[in-house]
Design an enzyme around this catalytic site. Structure first.
Site, PDB file in Angstrom:
ATOM      1  N   TRP A 168     -94.867 109.736  18.304  1.00 12.63           N
ATOM      2  CA  TRP A 168     -95.911 110.595  18.882  1.00 12.63           C
ATOM      3  C   TRP A 168     -97.226 109.813  18.848  1.00 12.63           C
ATOM      4  O   TRP A 168     -97.396 108.900  18.036  1.00 12.63           O
ATOM      5  CB  TRP A 168     -96.031 111.916  18.130  1.00 12.63           C
ATOM      6  CG  TRP A 168     -96.346 111.813  16.659  1.00 12.63           C
ATOM      7  CD1 TRP A 168     -95.444 111.859  15.634  1.00 12.63           C
ATOM      8  CD2 TRP A 168     -97.643 111.652  16.059  1.00 12.63           C
ATOM      9  NE1 TRP A 168     -96.096 111.718  14.436  1.00 12.63           N
ATOM     10  CE2 TRP A 168     -97.451 111.591  14.660  1.00 12.63           C
ATOM     11  CE3 TRP A 168     -98.930 111.544  16.544  1.00 12.63           C
ATOM     12  CZ2 TRP A 168     -98.499 111.432  13.752  1.00 12.63           C
ATOM     13  CZ3 TRP A 168     -99.988 111.386  15.640  1.00 12.63           C
ATOM     14  CH2 TRP A 168     -99.756 111.332  14.266  1.00 12.63           C
ATOM     15  N   GLU A 211    -107.321 109.131   5.270  1.00 11.68           N
ATOM     16  CA  GLU A 211    -106.517 108.398   6.264  1.00 11.68           C
ATOM     17  C   GLU A 211    -107.347 107.305   6.938  1.00 11.68           C
ATOM     18  O   GLU A 211    -106.840 106.226   7.239  1.00 11.68           O
ATOM     19  CB  GLU A 211    -105.982 109.361   7.331  1.00 11.68           C
ATOM     20  CG  GLU A 211    -104.982 110.400   6.830  1.00 11.68           C
ATOM     21  CD  GLU A 211    -103.606 109.823   6.535  1.00 11.68           C
ATOM     22  OE1 GLU A 211    -103.342 108.660   6.898  1.00 11.68           O
ATOM     23  OE2 GLU A 211    -102.786 110.536   5.921  1.00 11.68           O
ATOM     24  N   GLU A 259     -99.545 104.579  10.449  1.00  4.00           N
ATOM     25  CA  GLU A 259    -100.559 105.352   9.722  1.00  4.00           C
ATOM     26  C   GLU A 259    -101.848 105.506  10.535  1.00  4.00           C
ATOM     27  O   GLU A 259    -102.552 106.507  10.411  1.00  4.00           O
ATOM     28  CB  GLU A 259    -100.880 104.671   8.383  1.00  4.00           C
ATOM     29  CG  GLU A 259     -99.794 104.822   7.330  1.00  4.00           C
ATOM     30  CD  GLU A 259     -99.840 106.183   6.655  1.00  4.00           C
ATOM     31  OE1 GLU A 259    -100.865 106.866   6.739  1.00  4.00           O
ATOM     32  OE2 GLU A 259     -98.831 106.564   6.037  1.00  4.00           O
ATOM     33  N   HIS A 282    -102.721 108.708  12.165  1.00  4.05           N
ATOM     34  CA  HIS A 282    -103.080 109.903  11.384  1.00  4.05           C
ATOM     35  C   HIS A 282    -104.584 110.154  11.394  1.00  4.05           C
ATOM     36  O   HIS A 282    -105.039 111.263  11.687  1.00  4.05           O
ATOM     37  CB  HIS A 282    -102.585 109.774   9.931  1.00  4.05           C
ATOM     38  CG  HIS A 282    -101.108 109.574   9.822  1.00  4.05           C
ATOM     39  ND1 HIS A 282    -100.481 109.267   8.640  1.00  4.05           N
ATOM     40  CD2 HIS A 282    -100.127 109.615  10.765  1.00  4.05           C
ATOM     41  CE1 HIS A 282     -99.171 109.150   8.854  1.00  4.05           C
ATOM     42  NE2 HIS A 282     -98.938 109.346  10.127  1.00  4.05           N
ATOM     43  N   GLU A 342     -97.271 108.267  -0.966  1.00  2.95           N
ATOM     44  CA  GLU A 342     -96.705 108.807   0.274  1.00  2.95           C
ATOM     45  C   GLU A 342     -96.210 110.232   0.050  1.00  2.95           C
ATOM     46  O   GLU A 342     -96.370 111.091   0.906  1.00  2.95           O
ATOM     47  CB  GLU A 342     -95.566 107.923   0.792  1.00  2.95           C
ATOM     48  CG  GLU A 342     -95.999 106.538   1.244  1.00  2.95           C
ATOM     49  CD  GLU A 342     -96.843 106.521   2.522  1.00  2.95           C
ATOM     50  OE1 GLU A 342     -97.186 107.590   3.068  1.00  2.95           O
ATOM     51  OE2 GLU A 342     -97.184 105.413   2.966  1.00  2.95           O
ATOM     52  N   THR A 382     -99.242 112.548  -0.072  1.00  3.36           N
ATOM     53  CA  THR A 382     -99.797 112.872   1.253  1.00  3.36           C
ATOM     54  C   THR A 382     -98.829 113.767   2.041  1.00  3.36           C
ATOM     55  O   THR A 382     -99.270 114.627   2.798  1.00  3.36           O
ATOM     56  CB  THR A 382    -100.124 111.603   2.071  1.00  3.36           C
ATOM     57  OG1 THR A 382     -99.021 110.720   2.009  1.00  3.36           O
ATOM     58  CG2 THR A 382    -101.362 110.912   1.548  1.00  3.36           C
ATOM     59  N   ASP A 407     -94.270 111.879   9.056  1.00  2.00           N
ATOM     60  CA  ASP A 407     -94.417 110.412   8.923  1.00  2.00           C
ATOM     61  C   ASP A 407     -94.493 110.007   7.452  1.00  2.00           C
ATOM     62  O   ASP A 407     -93.873 109.033   7.017  1.00  2.00           O
ATOM     63  CB  ASP A 407     -95.736 109.933   9.560  1.00  2.00           C
ATOM     64  CG  ASP A 407     -95.608 109.664  11.059  1.00  2.00           C
ATOM     65  OD1 ASP A 407     -94.528 109.883  11.628  1.00  2.00           O
ATOM     66  OD2 ASP A 407     -96.633 109.231  11.646  1.00  2.00           O
ATOM     67  N   GLU A 408     -95.291 110.760   6.701  1.00  2.04           N
ATOM     68  CA  GLU A 408     -95.477 110.421   5.284  1.00  2.04           C
ATOM     69  C   GLU A 408     -94.134 110.481   4.543  1.00  2.04           C
ATOM     70  O   GLU A 408     -93.851 109.660   3.683  1.00  2.04           O
ATOM     71  CB  GLU A 408     -96.476 111.375   4.594  1.00  2.04           C
ATOM     72  CG  GLU A 408     -97.821 111.559   5.297  1.00  2.04           C
ATOM     73  CD  GLU A 408     -98.713 110.309   5.311  1.00  2.04           C
ATOM     74  OE1 GLU A 408     -98.233 109.210   4.977  1.00  2.04           O
ATOM     75  OE2 GLU A 408     -99.894 110.447   5.683  1.00  2.04           O
ATOM     76  N   HIS A 451     -92.178 107.426   5.251  1.00  2.00           N
ATOM     77  CA  HIS A 451     -92.736 106.305   4.481  1.00  2.00           C
ATOM     78  C   HIS A 451     -92.359 106.418   3.001  1.00  2.00           C
ATOM     79  O   HIS A 451     -92.076 105.414   2.348  1.00  2.00           O
ATOM     80  CB  HIS A 451     -94.259 106.262   4.633  1.00  2.00           C
ATOM     81  CG  HIS A 451     -94.707 105.977   6.047  1.00  2.00           C
ATOM     82  ND1 HIS A 451     -95.976 106.241   6.500  1.00  2.00           N
ATOM     83  CD2 HIS A 451     -94.033 105.457   7.103  1.00  2.00           C
ATOM     84  CE1 HIS A 451     -96.064 105.886   7.785  1.00  2.00           C
ATOM     85  NE2 HIS A 451     -94.900 105.422   8.165  1.00  2.00           N
TER      86      HIS A 451
HETATM   87 FE   LIG Z   1     -98.967 107.501   4.226  1.00  2.00          FE
HETATM   88 FE   LIG Z   2    -101.139 108.903   6.489  1.00  2.00          FE
END
Ligand SMILES: [Fe+2]
Ligand SMILES: [Fe+2]
Length: 396
Positions: free
Chosen positions: A95, A138, A176, A179, A229, A232, A261-262, A265
């Site tokens: 995205w 971020e 990242e 974000h 990670e 977050t 996403d976090e 990760h």
């Molecule tokens: Fe992250």
């Molecule tokens: Fe992030």
């Protein structure tokens, strides 16, 4: 992102921290000297500083990993390619911030902006303070890429190195980067926050760096990133939940996408540490205990807006009150990692390794007990003005 809680927990030397480093006051010696030189307002003092002085940091230990262990990371090149790089998402499948924002090339742009602003009216000032703090965290991404590139054996030696470790770090940074972009544009369009104060805070923060105490040591570094990670993931997940409760489904979607996403990760970094436990259980459990003894300092702990010397602590207190990131989360993350890495079941450890194992396994319940005691003593929280919301007052 993350947290510091209430003034009492901050004073406890034993409490694992969601807190600022405990070696120094929240003013650096340079700040103190600057104020000693007089000149009424802090604004005036700040104008005299040609660049951001580093704020408080610990005595800095460097290169604590024995050099021979660098070989471990070299030997894991192929493993990382097969197990870690596959956790990246191809750019074409990712995205992008624009997918969740009004389209400036469309006729409906102004209408979409108006709708976004209508929805944002339903959100509270405290929610915005937390979202701004998360966004600023971020936005300090240059610091985090730098931090990864301090680590011996895995750093990107050229800026375009083709080792698996370097490829991961650059692609992780690139993922990242979306974000901060997305949250920044959303907050700008919302009209609810003072963008100039926020932009100043970002500039101060990137200029200050961070002090995670990872000592160029990838064992410590990857334990730190595993923790972060997940932290977050939890906090963006909670801002998503709150946005949904307050009726802003689009913002809920934004925070939810970032949270996912976090999570991916987190999967990557915990997998690296899992591998280290397999290859070198003794060294890894001792690194885990070392990191937890030092306490996980949150990435934006040196946050400053030109006014509030304890801005990070204050933002964290609001996040704690809203349940976005709390002392309980800190203990939960630790407990999760202990389970994820099967620390309780490690065998064949040295004496020091067994001690480290015992320490980390017992720590979550110790943190919870201490926190309960602290909560019992908490008095009425003070209120404070936040520059990010045009100096409006909030209860901490
Ligand atoms: Fe992250
Ligand atoms: Fe992030």
């Amino acid at each position: 992102m993350a947290l510091k809680l209430n003034p009492l927990s901050f004073q406890s030397p034993k409490l694992p921290s969601f807190s600022l480093p405990q070696t120094a006051s929240s003013r650096s010696p340079k700040f103190v000297m600057a104020s000693a030189l007089r000149s009424g307002s802090k604004e005036v003092e700040n104008l005299k500083k040609p660049f951001t002085p580093p704020r408080e940091v610990h005595v800095q230990v460097t290169h604590s990993m024995p050099p021979q262990k660098i070989e471990i990371f070299k030997s894991l090149e192929d493993w990382a390619e097969e197990n870690i790089l596959v956790l990246l998402k191809p750019v074409e499948k990712c995205w992008q911030p624009q997918d969740f924002l009004p389209d400036p090339s469309s006729d409906g742009f102004y209408e979409q902006v108006k709708e976004l602003r209508e929805r944002a009216k339903e959100l509270s000032d405290d929610y915005f303070v937390v979202l701004v703090g998360d966004m600023i965290t971020e936005e300090a991404l240059p610091t985090y890429q730098t931090m990864l590139n301090t680590l011996d054996g895995v750093r990107d030696e050229t800026g375009a190195s083709l080792t698996s470790w370097a490829i991961w770090t650059r692609a992780w940074t690139a993922e990242e980067n979306r974000h901060g972009d997305l949250l920044n544009k959303y907050l700008y369009l919302s009209g609810r926050v003072d963008m100039k104060q926020i932009e100043k805070t970002i500039q101060y923060l990137v200029g200050s760096g961070m002090d995670p105490r990872t000592e160029n040591n990838p064992y410590l570094g990857f334990i730190y990133t595993s923790f972060q990670e997940r932290a977050t993931f939890i906090s963006h997940g909670n801002t998503a939940r709150l946005a949904k409760e307050l009726g802003d489904i689009k913002l809920a979607q934004i925070c939810g996408m970032i949270a996912s996403d976090e999570k991916r990760h987190e999967t990557a970094y915990t997998k690296i540490v899992e591998k280290l436990f397999e290859i070198d259980p003794d060294g890894t459990v001792m690194a885990f205990a070392d990191m937890m003894r030092k306490k996980i300092t949150m990435p934006a702990h040196l946050m400053y807006d030109g006014h509030d010397d304890n801005l990070f602590e204050h933002y964290s207190a609001v996040a704690q009150r809203l349940g976005v990131y709390t002392a309980k989360d800190y203990a939960d993350i630790l407990e999760f990692l202990v389970g994820r890495w099967n620390v309780e079941k490690l065998t064949g450890l040295s004496g020091a390794g067994r001690k480290a194992q015992e320490y980390v396994c017992g720590l979550p319940s110790r943190i919870r007990r201490l926190e309960e005691r602290v909560q019992g003593r908490v008095k009425q929280a003070p209120s404070l003005r936040f520059s990010w919301i045009f100096d409006r007052e909030l209860q901490l």
